[in-house]
Enzyme design. Structure first.
Site, PDB file in Angstrom:
ATOM      1  N   ALA A 192      -3.900   2.125   8.820  1.00 29.60           N
ATOM      2  CA  ALA A 192      -3.127   0.886   9.017  1.00 29.60           C
ATOM      3  C   ALA A 192      -3.774  -0.020  10.061  1.00 29.60           C
ATOM      4  CB  ALA A 192      -1.690   1.237   9.406  1.00 29.60           C
ATOM      5  N   GLY A 236     -11.193   1.201   4.616  1.00 29.43           N
ATOM      6  CA  GLY A 236     -10.120   1.479   3.668  1.00 29.43           C
ATOM      7  C   GLY A 236     -10.132   0.573   2.460  1.00 29.43           C
ATOM      8  N   GLY A 237     -10.382  -0.709   2.689  1.00 30.09           N
ATOM      9  CA  GLY A 237     -10.424  -1.665   1.578  1.00 30.09           C
ATOM     10  C   GLY A 237     -11.824  -2.017   1.152  1.00 30.09           C
ATOM     11  N   ASP A 294      10.883   2.639   6.436  1.00 31.53           N
ATOM     12  CA  ASP A 294      10.474   1.251   6.662  1.00 31.53           C
ATOM     13  C   ASP A 294      11.647   0.531   7.331  1.00 31.53           C
ATOM     14  OD1 ASP A 294       9.692  -1.564   6.328  1.00 31.53           O
ATOM     15  OD2 ASP A 294       8.208  -0.791   4.925  1.00 31.53           O
ATOM     16  N   ASP A 335      -9.175   5.522  10.182  1.00 36.49           N
ATOM     17  CA  ASP A 335     -10.083   4.482   9.692  1.00 36.49           C
ATOM     18  C   ASP A 335     -10.068   3.243  10.581  1.00 36.49           C
ATOM     19  OD1 ASP A 335     -11.843   3.367   7.599  1.00 36.49           O
ATOM     20  OD2 ASP A 335     -10.148   2.071   7.095  1.00 36.49           O
ATOM     21  N   HIS A 359     -13.478   1.650   9.398  1.00 35.54           N
ATOM     22  CA  HIS A 359     -12.597   0.585   8.891  1.00 35.54           C
ATOM     23  C   HIS A 359     -13.018   0.167   7.479  1.00 35.54           C
ATOM     24  CE1 HIS A 359      -9.720  -2.734  10.455  1.00 35.54           C
ATOM     25  NE2 HIS A 359      -9.543  -2.544   9.154  1.00 35.54           N
ATOM     26  N   GLU A 400     -13.013  -1.719  18.148  1.00 31.98           N
ATOM     27  CA  GLU A 400     -14.024  -1.476  17.125  1.00 31.98           C
ATOM     28  C   GLU A 400     -15.273  -2.297  17.415  1.00 31.98           C
ATOM     29  OE1 GLU A 400     -12.272  -2.314  13.338  1.00 31.98           O
ATOM     30  OE2 GLU A 400     -10.810  -0.681  13.483  1.00 31.98           O
ATOM     31  N   ILE A 411       0.827  -1.205   0.000  1.00 27.89           N
ATOM     32  CA  ILE A 411       0.000   0.000   0.000  1.00 27.89           C
ATOM     33  C   ILE A 411       0.860   1.253   0.000  1.00 27.89           C
ATOM     34  CG2 ILE A 411      -1.680   1.347   1.333  1.00 27.89           C
ATOM     35  CD1 ILE A 411      -2.867  -1.324   2.269  1.00 27.89           C
TER      36      ILE A 411
END
Length: 632
Positions: free
Chosen positions: A462, A517-518, A404, A487, A515, A492, A385
């Site tokens: 993330a 995002g996808g 990273d 997100d 949540h 949750e 991503i």
């Protein structure tokens, strides 16, 4: 020693040997182009069903259907071709059974020999073993009726026909209709198996001795030769969390038994539900803990229909020989597009502007509103991503920096930062794209916010646990962070009915999303196709390529052999023990593949089909064996 009794297998044709009712198909062909086609085909299908479930007599059903056909001999050639293409899947793959028992497999059908014989003869069934009706034609080849002197043209015709045959031995009847059950009811058969691969008639399954979802199940139960190593209907799939229906379709098409629960389950609920499950499909809200795995007696694989797998105890799965697969690429574009949209919205103060308009406030001003072009985007986590976000952001004119812990190759003009602190110091926008490993918990807290530029834009698509939410709230209140999009959250709701609770609610210039995002249709379909594909490939072939916890092996196609799959603790000498067992039984190895991880060894051995079945018992008995199965 007494000779074994002869076994006779009586099969129905329509909706059993084939997927369809032949007269329904013939009507569709004969009436092609007619404005009444749909109406008449529907009438014939209704008469078929009523005759099959016993709500009208068979004779009445047959007479009315044939009268409606308006068919000619010339239509039969097209019908036969169509039926050959629609033979039931489990029949197609079990030719060995039909070849082995060619002398004692009989078709007893209320259909017609004219189309049945050409279809079943391709599977070795002898024409003289087909008992069915026969059409009557006029001199132009039109179907005008059927012979009345055949038992199957009458009510209770199958019973009469079977009684006339006077078979001496064990008689098994396999069919989908009430007329098939009548042979068992009359005492002429040992057992009636309701065949449900193509159609389920509850009035028939409720009175059957057994329900067989496929021919594989019948062969497995009766220890008869079969083409595959297990009946696919015995693979129980549990799908949680409202996963796209495409996944259900794929599993059912494969022949698996599927149960759907649209919400997540808590630990105790899942412990109870998991006991007879072969494949578990989840998203991010269901936690598969070690306790759950301890209750998973039949679990072979888990599919995470998302990128992350931190909700699954991968080590516990590995120890129990359970392979885990995820969807590392399928929703990357969706997450990237949401990130870009939120960055633009926050740079323009859109959350506050939109809220003001809904309250009737007209605040036309450029104050605090900026373009994204020329701004520095800092990406934390440069995986699938993060790297794709880098490409899209650069196309919008942003300067991209990334950090990273893994040495990643920069794409385009993106620049790698040597430390997290370096990135935080220079970025106008910080976007998180890391995984949920323990080391990333509270990766961004008060100290990290203090390192950021004043007025930074902050994005977290993330994991909820990677950000200290209280520290983010404080940074927003002080103006250190002038806008945020979140997100994912540490806690949750389990489903859409639960209230979402967070200190971020009500804060200015903050975008909160549940949540998603996808969660685009494209991404969900991609995931729902990708993950089942990997799970089915593992179950059917042993292929572990792209598993997140198992030694990865990409295996060749299994041809004319049996595949022995041995999962064991990674201790020395196991491969030697496996090969000693095979040598002792004088088994020829066609191919052998080994891959190990720190804790587990995975050995796949392809062998010739002919072997002493005692070898399986011996391989299972090897010390430190976790799981063993045979594929063919």
């Amino acid at each position: 020693m007494a000779a074994a009794e002869t076994k006779y297998f009586i099969l129905d044709f329509d909706s059993t040997f084939t997927k369809v009712e032949a007269l329904d198909e013939l009507a569709g062909i004969a009436l092609d182009g007619s404005p009444l086609r749909e109406q008449i085909v529907e009438q014939i299908a209704d008469l078929t069903n009523r005759g099959m479930d016993g709500s009208i007599s068979f004779r009445e059903s047959l007479e009315k259907r044939v009268a409606l056909l308006n068919a000619n001999r010339s239509h039969l050639e097209r019908l036969i071709a169509s039926l050959k293409a629609k033979v039931s899947d489990s029949v197609k793959r079990n030719r060995a059974f039909f070849e082995t028992y060619a002398d004692t497999i009989l078709i007893i059908s209320s259909g017609f020999k004219e189309f049945i014989v050409p279809v079943v003869s391709e599977y070795g069934i002898k024409p003289e073993n087909v008992y069915a009706n026969e059409f009557l034609f006029d001199d132009k080849g039109n179907i005008i009726g059927f012979r009345d002197d055949i038992p199957l043209a009458h009510n209770n015709g199958k019973v009469t026909q079977l009684a006339e045959l006077n078979l001496q031995g064990e008689v098994y009847v396999i069919g989908d209709g009430y007329t098939d059950y009548e042979m068992r009811k009359a005492g002429l058969a040992n057992s009636f198996y309701a065949f449900t691969e193509n159609v389920v008639r509850e009035s028939v399954t409720g009175i059957a001795d057994h329900v067989t979802p496929s021919l594989d199940e019948f062969l497995y139960v009766n220890k008869l030769p079969m083409a595959i190593s297990y009946p696919k209907s015995r693979i129980n799939v549990l799908i949680l969390e409202n996963i796209h229906s495409e996944a259900t379709h794929i599993f059912k098409e494969e022949g698996y038994n599927v149960e759907i629960i649209n919400s997540a389950l808590d630990e105790n609920e899942l412990c109870e539900k998991i006991k007879d499950i072969s494949i578990l499909c989840i998203r991010s809200k269901t936690n598969v803990t070690r306790k759950v795995i301890e209750h998973a007696n039949k679990l072979m694989a888990i599919g995470a229909f998302c990128i992350g797998t931190n909700q699954i105890d991968l080590e516990a799965c590995l120890e129990k020989g359970i392979a885990v697969f995820n969807a590392p690429y399928s929703n990357t574009r969706s997450v990237v597009e949401l990130a870009i949209g939120e960055i633009i919205m926050l740079m323009r103060n859109m959350p506050d502007k939109v809220a003001g308009m809904h309250q009737g406030k007209w605040d036309k001003s450029a104050t605090g509103s900026y373009e994204v072009r020329g701004k520095k985007l800092g990406i934390i986590g440069y995986g699938n991503i993060g790297s794709q976000l880098s490409v899209v952001a650069e196309a919008l004119g942003m300067d991209v920096y990334f950090y990273d812990i893994v040495d990643r190759l920069a794409i385009g003009k993106a620049q790698k930062c040597r430390s997290l602190r370096e990135l935080l110091n220079l970025a106008d926008i910080v976007s998180l794209h890391v995984d949920g490993r323990k080391q990333n918990r509270n990766l961004i807290g008060a100290a990290e916010f203090a390192e950021m530029k004043d007025g930074v834009i902050f994005i977290n698509l993330a994991r909820g646990e990677v950000v200290d939410v209280d520290a983010l709230v404080n940074a927003l209140q002080t103006g250190k962070v002038r806008g945020a999009a979140v997100d994912v959250f540490p806690k949750e709701p389990k489903n859409n009915k639960e209230e979402f609770v967070s200190p971020l609610r009500g804060m200015k210039n903050v975008l909160l999303t549940p949540h998603i995002g996808g969660s685009t249709m494209e991404a969900q379909i991609n995931i729902a196709q990708f993950v089942p594909g990997k799970l089915i490939e593992y179950i059917n072939t042993g292929n572990t390529f792209m598993s997140v916890n198992f030694p990865n092996i990409q295996l060749p196609v299994l041809e004319n052999a049996h595949r022995l799959i041995h999962i064991h603790k990674n201790v020395s000498g196991i491969l030697a023990q496996i090969n000693n067992v095979l040598a002792r039984h004088q088994i020829n190895i066609v191919g052998q593949y080994l891959k190990t991880s720190e804790k587990v060894g995975y050995v796949i051995t392809d062998i010739d089909k002919a072997y002493n079945k005692e070898v399986i018992k011996d391989l299972k008995a090897i010390e430190n064996t976790i799981k063993f199965r045979v594929l063919y």
